[in-house]
Design an enzyme around this catalytic site. Structure first.
Site, PDB file in Angstrom:
ATOM      1  N   LYS A  52       0.714  -1.081  -0.177  1.00  0.00           N
ATOM      2  CA  LYS A  52       0.301  -0.400  -0.464  1.00  0.00           C
ATOM      3  C   LYS A  52       0.257   1.408  -0.339  1.00  0.00           C
ATOM      4  CE  LYS A  52      -4.012  -2.688   2.150  1.00  0.00           C
ATOM      5  NZ  LYS A  52      -4.820  -2.600   3.444  1.00  0.00           N
ATOM      6  N   GLN A  96      -5.005  -1.575   9.473  1.00  0.00           N
ATOM      7  CA  GLN A  96      -5.061  -2.273   8.836  1.00  0.00           C
ATOM      8  C   GLN A  96      -5.180  -3.541   9.471  1.00  0.00           C
ATOM      9  OE1 GLN A  96      -3.710  -3.298   5.699  1.00  0.00           O
ATOM     10  NE2 GLN A  96      -4.311  -5.695   5.956  1.00  0.00           N
ATOM     11  N   ASP A 119     -10.951   3.055   4.194  1.00  0.00           N
ATOM     12  CA  ASP A 119     -11.871   1.472   3.571  1.00  0.00           C
ATOM     13  C   ASP A 119     -13.431   1.380   3.445  1.00  0.00           C
ATOM     14  OD1 ASP A 119     -10.004   0.328   3.492  1.00  0.00           O
ATOM     15  OD2 ASP A 119      -9.551  -0.442   5.904  1.00  0.00           O
TER      16      ASP A 119
END
Ligand code: NAD
Length: 281
Positions: A52, A96, A119
């Site tokens: 990422k 995460q 997200d």
């Protein structure tokens, strides 16, 4: 049959995003910043976060990773998120997953400012998506949506079957297809006759986690099939769709690997840029 090349689609999207970041830099004299919180030393999470960060930097974003040991207290993480919420230089915050057991995932998600929730997991974004308002959308279903639109720009009236109802994939995928005026059936582990449901579909999105569940005789000719699954088996990584069988009947199909997977990170970058743009309005 069209083999949907997710690597190429993701590279094209990253190229577009790179140009957009350069334009934003000229306009605002700053670039979007993605800040990732990584807890613990689980190998897959380390790899995801490294990828990422690398992709973010490649398109010109700023990216920072804040690392904590597995033993970090929940309140330390929540305090850090609150600090990042207040920090105007941070456009997007990603924690995460999965988290260690002693940290409440839902509390973490709900502490992130919805306008920085890259997200798309915050209940505010989930609600906005289902109400048809502007929102961050979870990266994997967003990637699937963009791949489907490349094959079929007008989805109005199409019959879509989503296999799996997770918050991560199935439910947001359903909302995206509804927004496009598809008639959507969402199926799951208690669905009585999954094969019969799939046989009705013009579009199938499989996000289940069962290797090669969707068979060739579940798919009518001309269907677009998107395979979200990533399953480790003795013969390597396979999806939720039986590729050899379904490729003989489908109009278009994503391979695993090289289909949906590469789009996920590219969509995270897109979400970060979109959060930045909304914050400048
Ligand atoms: P999940 O376990 O949270 O949800 C699975 C869903 O499948 C559930 O809603 C369940 O009801 C349904 N299901 C289970 N058995 C079924 C059956 N026999 N018939 C119909 N439905 C059934 O999974 P998830 O997080 O949505 O992930 C699904 C798959 O996608 C996994 O293989 C995962 O590794 C993969 N994945 C890929 C990406 C990517 O970037 N490509 C991202 C996330 C997840």
């Amino acid at each position: 049959m069209i083999l949907i090349d997710g690597k190429k689609a993701a590279a094209d999207l990253r190229e577009d995003l790179k140009k957009e970041v350069a334009e934003l830099k000229t306009k605002y004299n700053k670039v979007p910043n993605l800040t990732v919180i990584l807890i613990g030393d689980m190998a897959p999470s380390q790899i995801y976060v490294r990828n990422k960060e690398k992709s973010a930097i490649e398109v010109g974003l700023k990216s920072e990773v804040i690392r904590y040991p597995n033993s970090v207290q929940e309140k330390v993480v929540l305090e850090k998120i609150k600090e990042l919420n207040q920090d105007d230089s941070v456009s997007g915050i990603l924690v995460q997953l999965p988290l260690p057991k002693h940290i409440d995932k839902q509390k973490v998600i709900e502490t992130i400012d919805p306008s920085k929730d890259v997200d798309g997991f915050h209940p505010m974004n989930v609600g906005n998506l289902s109400s048809g308002y502007e929102s961050s959308v979870p990266c994997t279903p967003l990637g699937c949506y963009l791949l489907i639109k490349k094959i079929e720009p007008n989805l109005s009236g199409k019959k879509a079957v989503v296999v799996g109802r997770s918050n991560l994939n199935g439910k947001p995928m359903t909302q995206l297809l509804l927004k496009e005026n598809c008639t959507v059936t969402i199926t799951h582990s208690r669905t009585k006759d999954l094969k019969a449901e799939c046989l009705e579909a013009d579009i199938i999105v499989a996000a289940v986690g069962i290797p090669e569940l969707v068979k060739g005789d579940w798919v009518k000719e001309g269907t677009i099939v998107i395979d979200v699954g990533i399953n480790k088996t003795d013969k390597g990584i396979v999806g939720d769709v039986d590729f050899d069988q379904v490729s003989k009947v489908a109009k278009a199909l994503t391979p695993v690997p090289g289909g949906v997977g590469p789009m996920t990170i590219a969509c995270l970058l897109k979400n970060t840029i979109d959060c930045f743009k909304r914050s400048q309005k």
